[in-house]
Every structure is written in C-alpha cells, then in structure tokens.
Scaffold this active site. Sequence first.
Site, mmCIF file in Angstrom:
data_model
loop_
_atom_site.group_PDB
_atom_site.id
_atom_site.type_symbol
_atom_site.label_atom_id
_atom_site.label_comp_id
_atom_site.label_asym_id
_atom_site.label_seq_id
_atom_site.Cartn_x
_atom_site.Cartn_y
_atom_site.Cartn_z
ATOM 1 N N HIS A 103 7.546 58.577 24.210
ATOM 2 C CA HIS A 103 6.476 59.493 24.626
ATOM 3 C C HIS A 103 6.940 60.444 25.733
ATOM 4 C CE1 HIS A 103 2.687 61.101 26.010
ATOM 5 N NE2 HIS A 103 2.770 60.450 27.154
ATOM 6 N N HIS A 127 6.756 60.829 34.207
ATOM 7 C CA HIS A 127 5.385 61.050 34.647
ATOM 8 C C HIS A 127 4.534 59.782 34.704
ATOM 9 C CE1 HIS A 127 4.712 61.401 30.211
ATOM 10 N NE2 HIS A 127 3.513 60.923 30.501
ATOM 11 N N GLU A 131 2.714 55.032 37.885
ATOM 12 C CA GLU A 131 1.452 54.440 37.437
ATOM 13 C C GLU A 131 1.658 53.111 36.712
ATOM 14 O OE1 GLU A 131 -1.967 55.662 34.215
ATOM 15 O OE2 GLU A 131 -0.802 57.222 35.198
ATOM 16 N N ASP A 132 2.731 52.993 35.924
ATOM 17 C CA ASP A 132 2.842 51.865 35.002
ATOM 18 C C ASP A 132 4.023 50.939 35.256
ATOM 19 O OD1 ASP A 132 0.611 52.738 33.453
ATOM 20 O OD2 ASP A 132 1.892 54.291 32.609
ATOM 21 N N ASP A 194 1.789 66.495 28.016
ATOM 22 C CA ASP A 194 1.508 65.067 27.875
ATOM 23 C C ASP A 194 0.286 64.849 26.979
ATOM 24 O OD1 ASP A 194 1.302 62.289 28.381
ATOM 25 O OD2 ASP A 194 -0.013 62.666 30.093
ATOM 26 N N ASP A 314 -14.195 86.112 7.386
ATOM 27 C CA ASP A 314 -12.983 86.473 8.134
ATOM 28 C C ASP A 314 -12.216 85.215 8.549
ATOM 29 O OD1 ASP A 314 -15.098 85.818 9.748
ATOM 30 O OD2 ASP A 314 -14.483 87.109 11.395
#
Length: 781
Positions: A103, A127, A131-132, A194, A314
Amino acid sequence: MELPLGDPNTSELKGQISPREIANSDKSSIIATLLAQSSRHLFGPTSAPALPLKHQVVSIDGLISKLGYLKPDEVALIKQAFHFADAAHLGQYRHSGEPYITHPVAVAELCATWRLDASSIMAALMHDVIEDTGCTQADLVGKFGSKVAELVEGLTKLDKLEFQSHAEAQAESFRKMFMAMARDVRVILVKLADRTHNMRTLDAVPMEKRRRVAAETIEIYAPIAHRLGLNIIYRDLQDLSFRYSMPMRFRVIEGAVKRARGNRKEMVEKILQNARMAFAKANLEVDLQGREKTLFSIYSKMRSKHLSFSQVLDVYAFRVTVHSIDECYRALGLLHALYKPMPGKFKDYIAIPKLNGYQSLHTTLLGPSGVPVEFQIRTGDMHAVAEAGVAAHWAYKDGGPDMSEVQNRAHQWLQSLIDIQDSSGDSQEFLEHVKIDLFPDAVYVFTPKGQIRALPRGATALDFAYSIHSDVGNTCVAVKINGMQLPLRSELKNSDIVEVVTSANSQPNPGWLAFVRTGKARASIRHSLKTKHYAESLQLGERLLASALRQQGVDAGLLSPELWEKLLHWTGDKTREEACVNIALGRRSSQELAIRLNILIDDEGGSDQMRLGAADWVSPQQEIASHHHQRQAILVDGREGNSIHFQTCCHPIPGDNIIGYLGKGEGLQVHTNDCQIALRMLSKDSDKWVEVEWGKEVNREFEVDLAIDTRQGKGVLARVASSVTAADSNIMNVSMDDRYKEDAVTIRFTIQVSDRLHLSKVMRSLRANHDVMRVIRVRVS
C-alpha cells in the site's frame, strides 16, 4: 451523517502479525533484521517458485522508474525510506492477503506521477509507521530529518487518543490534517494519493465499511481534490465513492453508458471528423480528444434535473488543446461556425478562472440531430493545471510574486483554514465550517477598486465583507451592490460590485448565522458572539457570587488564591472565571458556592480579614425584613447582553417589580414579580431565584404587549397606530382578532417603551382615540 475515522486500508484493512512470527522477538529486533535483509525487495521478481500472497516479494521497480526527475542521492534516500517502512510493517497484511508494504509503495507511485519532491515520496512510503508501528517521530527525525518527520506526523491520525465519541475523534483527526495541510500542501497531496489507492482496493472490505468510507470520501476528500484542482483524482474519487455507496445505481448507469457507447459511436466519430476538418482548413494545429463524462456526473445530472438516462444527451465531451490563449478564442469561433451554440451555455474560465485556478473555454453546441455537444478549449499549460492542479506546481511557497495562479488560490484557501481554526470552538465545529467552504461552484464579484473575489454560489454581501477581513465583517453595518444600498443578506451574482460600510460601534448579530454561506463568516460570527457572551456571563457570575458571599458575611474581594484553589477542586472547574460563568448560566448555585467558601474559611480558622464588618453584613433574614436590599440585589439596566434575558411571558419594563431566575444553561431570566409563570417556577425551584432590581439609568427600550378593543370601521387600524406613534412609541408587531357579535375588533400590538411612565403615556393616547373602547397590558398566564 457520522463518518468513519481514518482510512479503510490502514488500521481497518491490515491484518496482524501472527504470534508465531513475533514469538521471542521485540519490534526493534524485527526492524533491525529487516533493515539488513529487505534490500531483496528492491530488485524485481525472484526466481523462486510462486509464493502465497503473504510471502510474495514486494518490488519498487515501478516506483524507481518514475523518479528520473530526482537526483541520485534523493533516490537513494527514498530506497532507505522503503527499507525502513518495509521493516516497520513486518507481519502486517491487508485484507486482500498482500503484505501491507504494497500500500505505501502504491501511494508513493501516485505521488511520483505528480513529480513530488523526495521528502513527499519518503513520507508516502512511511505515512503509517508512527500510527501503526512502534516508531516515533523522534526516530524519523534522527534517520530522515525534520521535514520528512513533520510530513509523516501530519498524515498520522489521532485514533490512539481517547475521545468521548467516534464523531469527536473523527473531527479532531480531520482538524489535525487540515492544519498540517495549511502549513504544507504536500501533506494533503500524499493524503489524497493514500485515499485514492485505498478506494481502488476497497473490494476486500465488508459492505458496511465500504459505504462509510465512500461517504467520507465524497464528503471530504473529493471536494478537497477539486478545490486544489486535482481533477483526475476528483473524478476518480467521485466514481469510486458512487460505486461503493450506491452499487446498484452504479451498475445500472454503467450498463446504460456501455450500450449508449455503441449506439453513439458513429455520431462521435462524425463530430470529431467535422471538427478536425474545420481546424485543418483554418491552419490551426490542435489536439482534439473525446471523452465520456463520469458516471457520477451523469447520475448527479439525472438526479438534480429529474431526468432519465435517455434524456441525458451530453454524455460525451470534447477537449481541444492549442498552443496559446489567442488560439483558444480562434478555435471557439471555428466551432461556433461549425455548429450552432446553445444560448447561455458559454463560460469563459480563461478570463475569470475557477476557485481552484482551472482555466478553459466551455461551450455547448447543437451537434448532429440536435444533440448537445460540449467542447472545452484550453492551452497545454492550462490542461496540465486542469488535470493536476496544485500538484502540477508542487514547489509550494508561502505566497509571493513567483507563485502561479493555482498556488495563489490554494494559498488563500489554506490561509482561510487557519482563520477558521482560530475562530472555531472545537474540532466538530471546525469540520462543519470547512465542509461549508468545500463548494465547487462560485460567483465572481468585484471590489469598488476593481479587484475580483471568488465566493461560493449563494454567498451574501455579508460573506463578501468577511472574505475581506474578519474585522470588516464584524463591524459591517450596510452594503452597496452596484451603487444601491441593499440588505446584508442579499445574495451576490456574477459581476456585482460590492462596497462595504462599517462602523466601529457595530457588533455581529446572532441573526446573521441564518443567512451567511461561507465557513469563515460563520466561524467569525460564532467566535465573536461567544467571546462577548463569555465576558457578559463572567461579569454577571461575579456579581451573583459577591451578593451570595455578602449574605454569608464574606468580602469576595479578599478571598485568597489558596481558598479559590480548594473551591475549584471541589467544583471541578478549571479556573475562577469558569466557575463564575457557570453561576451566570445557572449551571451552579451562587449560594452553594458561597456556603462552601464560608466553610473553607472556618476550616482555616475563621480569618477575620475576609469577614465583613457588622455595618456591612446583612443576613438573609434581615434582608427579607428590610426594604433596603439595594446592596444585595443584582442591578439590571437592559444593556447586559445575552447573559440576562427579559422574558416574553410578562415583558418586564423599568418600573415593574422584578425577580430573577437562573435557568440551567440559560443565564439570568428576568420576570415581573406577579408573572404567573414565574410564580409557578418559584414554587417548584425556589433556590434558583435571586433578587433583581432596575438600575438608576436605563437607556434602552423594552417590548410590551397591548390588547386594544376598538369599534369596527374603515381605517381604524391606521388611526389606532397613529395614536401609538404620537406617544413616541414604535410598533414591532400587530395582529387582529375579529369579534363580530359585539361589533368590535381586538387589535394586539407589541410596542416599545422606555419604562412604565412611557407605557402610561401610550395608553392615555390610545384611550383618547374615539375608536378605542378598552386598552389592557397583556401577560401570559
């Protein structure tokens, strides 16, 4: 609508490392091992037999191939960032079964297509590491420098913190992202990459989560992409959100477009052929391309105009790319000579660009068989901006003469986010204001000096005032539109010339919130009202507490900081000011706090320094018996603002005997002492009543309701009204009750008077009118 916090393919989509993989190992040892071994991922496919998804080698050959615009040393740093991220995400997998590192690599590839700098690519790769994983911002500063660490921190959500609700957590995360974005536009560019990859791989997520993520995307991220001019991403996010939020409708329209593609192929080819021949004959070199409109735009048109798919003609649009602005207008003339233009369907976004810097000529022509055909005409540079927006000029600066038009507009919008942040009370209010500002359409108006300003469609003259500066909006008293004085709520139209009239004594009106459109105006008004209300409530709370302390024989001005600290510990308030405001709003009893302070004084030895002298102290019993309770009463004069409310049930006016009630969260409510509603409340909740008296100088007018019985007749209302105005009173409202049996009518007036003497003057004037039979002051029972 409650939206999910965060991205579906980060904390929601990844799997967890198995106990076997982490047995007897800590995170740092895993990272150290992977940093030594992960270089194998860099060099494409391995010759080993095919492995399950979880064990497949991840290559960044595709990413490296797109980084030719960077220096070799920058590419080397990006490889280091990949190794670090690969190690940090060891054992984490997506729901699809792929290693999670796939990812960040895909996000970095998207950023590389925009030719973002090395710091942005590195932030894209890492990124999610704060956080993880066990990595910290300090780790990133040490390894990659502060710029990269700040970008990664700006991309990190707040779901590790505790919030009272899911909505609050989500709103605070968005506020953090917007503020990081305002400091550095690269944060949102990486975030949009992301989110785009997450949406493209959303099939692995359960249906309910798909819908929530799609709703968040179309409500927040797609409008941001449009506002920054990233139209390719904007269209992609819209269609993906449509696909996952309304899958049945998406499939129906997708099938209809496929069928129409075959039916209309011949017509499209004919239009392209005729247009190319016209340009060739005029020796104008162009690049002519046809494209289908997005499924979401087709669906939106069907919904907004209540059309079936067959009525949306259109579906196709044609793009003409030329070399210069002069050639844009030449191409327009050739197309208008080829097919007849539809009236009202021409827009010149070259002379006046859109909010996001987009420039093109738009015209809709009547093609073969009367089918509407849209053409967009632009230069090559305009096309680059139209597709990539701010990303086409990623070298973002803090404003200046070298900035492009797109950068300038993005800079202005990002600065407005900071203004909204400063004026917002909390994260949810901030998010509400930002959503209001994310409108794709705009009107363009002029200042008296000829400067053009873009505002969301539906914006008012007051929005224009706030767009200039918050202080201009707050002190606005009148506006002139095209030389005519019009109300502040007047909706602006394209090409209006707007002049703002201000006064230093003017203040925002709560009624303004009902019609302003922009987030900046709404946030500024609320901030000003809150600040004013807070100051008024603080003053009233201090007066109420001082009065209650005086009844306990305590001088409020001599309380020590230590006593206040003990009292605040007991009440749970953070500051003395907060405690006083809560008293004024009726959330806490002033008598209760006064008694508690008295107890604290006694516990400290009953210091006489804080006690009032015998001549100053009037006990509650003495006060009731005495007619001289001026010292104990709260004085009101009508100028206190929102902290004191004169109730409409009895309409108290100076000269009436009054009492005060501290309603919970509503401030001090003033009633007449014979008001039936007040007496019922007094019997149920007597401890919330306080002594209130009129001040000596009252310099405002108050409303009073009158019921006037008059004879039936022509022109009676006008004659009665003139009697009111003859007594120097203003009529605020009028209604009539017919009573035909008595050959009379009751007229009900709400009028303004300064005091009881003025009211008597008005009533005498009415009774002198020969049409009037009876006049009474109305109270709600």
